[in-house]
Design an enzyme around this catalytic site. Structure first.
Site, mmCIF file in Angstrom:
data_model
loop_
_atom_site.group_PDB
_atom_site.id
_atom_site.type_symbol
_atom_site.label_atom_id
_atom_site.label_comp_id
_atom_site.label_asym_id
_atom_site.label_seq_id
_atom_site.Cartn_x
_atom_site.Cartn_y
_atom_site.Cartn_z
ATOM 1 N N HIS A 117 1.301 -0.842 -0.155
ATOM 2 C CA HIS A 117 0.488 0.358 -0.107
ATOM 3 C C HIS A 117 1.303 1.228 0.232
ATOM 4 C CE1 HIS A 117 -2.766 3.316 1.263
ATOM 5 N NE2 HIS A 117 -3.735 2.446 1.375
ATOM 6 N N SER A 130 -10.575 -14.654 -1.165
ATOM 7 C CA SER A 130 -10.598 -13.437 -1.562
ATOM 8 C C SER A 130 -12.022 -12.499 -2.324
ATOM 9 C CB SER A 130 -9.262 -12.832 -2.816
ATOM 10 O OG SER A 130 -8.875 -12.621 -2.096
#
Ligand SMILES: *Cc1c(COP(=O)(O)O)cnc(C)c1O
Length: 386
Positions: free
Chosen positions: A125, A326
């Site tokens: 990130h 996911s």
């Protein structure tokens, strides 16, 4: 009571109305960001009357009493237990979001290993790069595999060349674009095999940490697997009107950085001074309503919608895929009008749909319809003038 306060003008009231309409519209048509919007905290409205401020360490008594430290501690304990921390050696606080939680994890790591080197993958990130810059720690970027997971071989080779330095590894549990998960046990084994004894693993689980315990098969990421601190975002899977996050770490780590401040009568162990005291209350409320079972049910529901989304897109010939377990369905980038309408985050050729628990099959159908019927942009013809 109100000194010199006027009522809002008609125009200003209209501005509030139109803001509300715009927010409603924007909220109801996004699929591209991992934010739950199916919360109802109206029972907590009376608490907007209080100047709640959680300054200081939630686990210490302070002088200021208009706070929600008791709830904050329960939120931290809930996640510490879910992440299999040592019952006598955990600590944490509710932050302003996953980014601050990452900053905190890296800060602890640097205080413990001032000569350490940070390793993180390309898919990490954006907050991590910035935090490393803020903390001024040397770092190395490791390659990612095609699915977004860290390339363990590249990590091993890079670590081998730097094995004289303490290793601070920033793993991600749920990368931003593809929701890939780095295996903390495997990272730990690599460090052990290279005899790197001074090491610290911070797991950025902002996106997937809240449901990581329910994944089958499980991907190692928690304290028992070898993490020293874990970040999560509160406004993503749980949902909150105010962005928030949680950092969980070992109490022993915190003790190394705590300083007593007489002005607040507490320990200054958090990044900011004044801290939001409403968001711990929201999280506490949500966790009381859901419990572990409720979180699990939310996850399984999201997973079912993600599978549905993948199948529907494959049916119309769109190459949609997801990492095992996911909620993020990865798709090729879409034409502009679809991207705008559904607020789809896009990076290069890749985009995604995130099936947070509030996403319905009807919304997926509408999205698939939009994608099927939209006009494909024409390739631009280049004319060479020679
Ligand atoms: C969202 C996210 C963050 C940042 O969290 P904020 O709550 O937006 O500050 C960090 N890491 C990952 C993997 C994320 O998905």
């Amino acid at each position: 009571m109100a000194i010199n306060k006027r009522n809002l003008s008609v125009e200003d009231k209209q501005r509030l109305d139109s803001l509300k309409n715009n927010l409603e519209q924007a909220r109801d048509s996004f699929l591209g960001y991992p934010v739950s919007k199916d919360f109802d905290y109206s029972e907590l409205t009376p608490f907007l009357q209080f100047p709640i401020n959680n300054l200081g360490d939630p686990f210490e008594d302070g002088t200021w009493k208009v706070q929600t430290h008791a709830m904050e501690k329960e939120v931290v304990s809930f996640f510490a237990k879910l992440f299999r921390a040592q019952p006598k050696d955990f600590w944490g606080y509710v932050t302003n979001g996953g980014s601050e939680s990452n900053l905190y994890g890296l800060y602890l790591a640097r205080e413990i290993y001032p000569k350490g080197m940070v390793y993180y993958s390309e898919s990490t990130h954006y907050s991590v790069r910035k935090n490393i810059h803020l903390l001024n720690i040397p770092s190395i970027v490791i390659r990612s595999q095609e699915n977004g997971e860290i390339d363990y071989e590249d990590f091993e080779n890079t670590l081998r060349m730097n094995r004289h330095k303490p290793a601070i590894v920033l793993t991600t549990f749920g990368t931003t674009m593809k929701e890939a998960k780095d295996d903390v046990s495997r990272i730990k084994t690599i460090m052990r095999n290279l005899a790197v004894q001074d090491h610290y693993i911070h797991c950025d689980a902002a996106l997937s940490g809240t449901y990581g315990a329910f994944m089958e098969p499980r991907v190692p990421f928690d304290f028992k697997d070898g993490a020293d601190s874990i970040s999560i975002s509160g406004h993503k899977f749980v949902g909150s009107p105010i962005p928030c996050g949680v950092i969980i770490t070992k109490r022993g780590n915190r003790d190394r950085i705590s300083k007593s401040i007489s002005y607040i009568g507490s320990l200054d162990t958090t990044i900011t001074g004044s801290r939001n005291g409403h968001s711990p209350l929201f999280l506490w409320y949500a966790l009381k309503q859901l419990g572990v079972e409720g979180l699990k049910a939310r996850y399984l529901h999201g997973l079912e919608v993600a599978e549905y989304c993948k199948a529907k897109l494959n049916e119309i010939g769109v190459e949609a895929w997801s990492n095992p377990g996911s909620l993020t369905v990865v798709i090729p980038s879409t034409p502009e009008q679809v991207k705008q309408k559904w607020q789809l985050a896009t990076e290069g050729e890749t985009s995604h749909i995130i099936c947070m628990p509030n996403v319905t099959k009807e919304q997926i159908d509408e999205f698939v319809y939009d994608l099927e019927t939209c006009e494909q942009p024409q390739e631009e013809d280049f004319e060479f003038e020679i």
